[in-house]
Scaffold this motif. Structure first.
Motif: not given
Length: 349
Positions: A86-92, A283-286, A291-300
């Motif tokens: 849910m947090l990631s959806i807002l950031a997206l 990615a650095s904020l999320m 709880g996901e790694g920076f690289e995972v969020m960057l790719i996402s």
């Protein structure tokens, strides 16, 4: 040479380029090697190339194979991350809005594109939808198509290479990572073919977004979660899927004049560079919040194609099903925004 044979010769040549890329230690060698080889041929000798009538159809088949592979990675643990999602959806949503604003400025001010072409070239997803809406609004179709394909190609080229430089060594499939099995017997192929066929049917008749990928993904997820069938995909089939996808991407450059390609590529570097910088910021904020790694969020967050970014997910120990979910949500947001704004924009562009 018959037309169907020319397609298979092209894939064989690009497959050899993939093997060479693996020897050189490139990330995603079986996609980037064919992409570079076919793209070079398409721009250097376009008038000497025969037709490749089966290439698009083969690409769709192997996108379905990739979708099945991703689906097998869906586990119950994936659904335990609903709060983070849910947090990631807002950031997206913020990412999509800022990306459109950045890209529009680049294409309108630097590229001197007309408003319709600049706006629909700015979409950070929904490749085919943005092209369709843009053509309806009177955009320059050739420039729009070129910018949208360059966005996908540059993201899937730059991101794995940047990750390899960051790690100081080959990552992903070039580093030995894989979602497939090395010793899967040929007797498993009929089950794979049946699962892919069911998934394609589900995606088409269910009108799923990116249905050629998400339909087989859903079937793979169902089989994984229920344990009805142990789905194993042979490594050679995954490699072949990457070769076909990479070859098809490279052939998109056929018939484009060098001058137009240089201009579009320069604009794409600025556009994609800005979006990747924004993705890195998000990615650095999320990362600490999810709880996901920076690289995972960057790719996402990186604005590539769904299929291609799922393959890039091989570059880190990330669940490609989770990465794919983020990208489907990003594309749905973009397409929804294009749909809602189409009539309003048409009256003003």
């Amino acid at each position: 040479m018959t037309l169907p044979l020319s397609t298979f010769v092209l894939i064989a040549i690009c497959g050899a380029a993939g093997a060479l890329a693996q020897l050189l230690g490139l990330p995603l060698p079986y996609m980037l090697g064919p992409l570079l080889a076919s793209g070079l041929a398409a721009t250097a000798i376009p008038h000497r190339l025969p037709a490749f009538p089966w290439l698009i159809e083969l690409r769709l088949v192997f996108i379905a194979v990739i979708g099945l592979v991703i689906g097998t990675q869906v586990t119950p643990e994936l659904f335990a991350q609903a709060h983070a999602l849910m947090l990631s959806i807002l950031a997206l949503a913020v990412f999509v809005l800022l990306s459109v604003a950045w890209n529009y400025t680049v294409f309108r001010r630097l590229g001197r594109y007309d408003r319709a072409t600049a706006f629909y070239s700015s979409a950070p997803g929904g490749l085919y939808e943005s092209i369709a809406f843009g053509e309806a609004a009177g955009a320059d179709a050739s420039r729009l198509i070129l910018q949208q394909f360059l966005r996908v190609i540059m993201v899937v080229t730059f991101l794995p290479i940047a990750l390899s430089i960051w790690h100081g060594e080959a990552v992903g499939s070039a580093g030995g990572m894989s979602l497939a099995g090395e010793h899967v017997p040929l007797s498993r192929l009929p089950i794979i073919v049946l699962a892919v066929a069911l998934g394609v049917g589900l995606g088409r008749f269910g009108r799923l977004p990116a249905g050629q990928l998400t339909g087989p993904l859903a079937i793979g997820a169902l089989l994984s979660l229920t344990g009805l069938v142990q789905m194993e995909i042979p490594q050679w089939l995954v490699n072949l899927a990457q070769v076909v996808v990479g070859t098809a991407l490279g052939m998109r450059f056929t018939g484009i004049s060098p001058a137009r390609l240089r201009q579009a590529a320069g604009l794409a570097v600025v556009s994609v560079g800005g979006m990747l910088a924004l993705a890195a910021l998000m990615a650095s904020l999320m990362a600490p919040l999810t709880g996901e790694g920076f690289e995972v969020m960057l790719i996402s967050f990186a604005p590539g194609g769904v299929t291609e970014m799922a393959l890039v997910a091989l570059s880190v120990p990330a669940n490609p099903a989770l990465v794919t979910l983020y990208h489907i949500i990003r594309i749905l947001m973009t397409v929804l925004g294009l749909t809602l704004s189409a009539r309003w924009l048409k009256s003003r562009l």
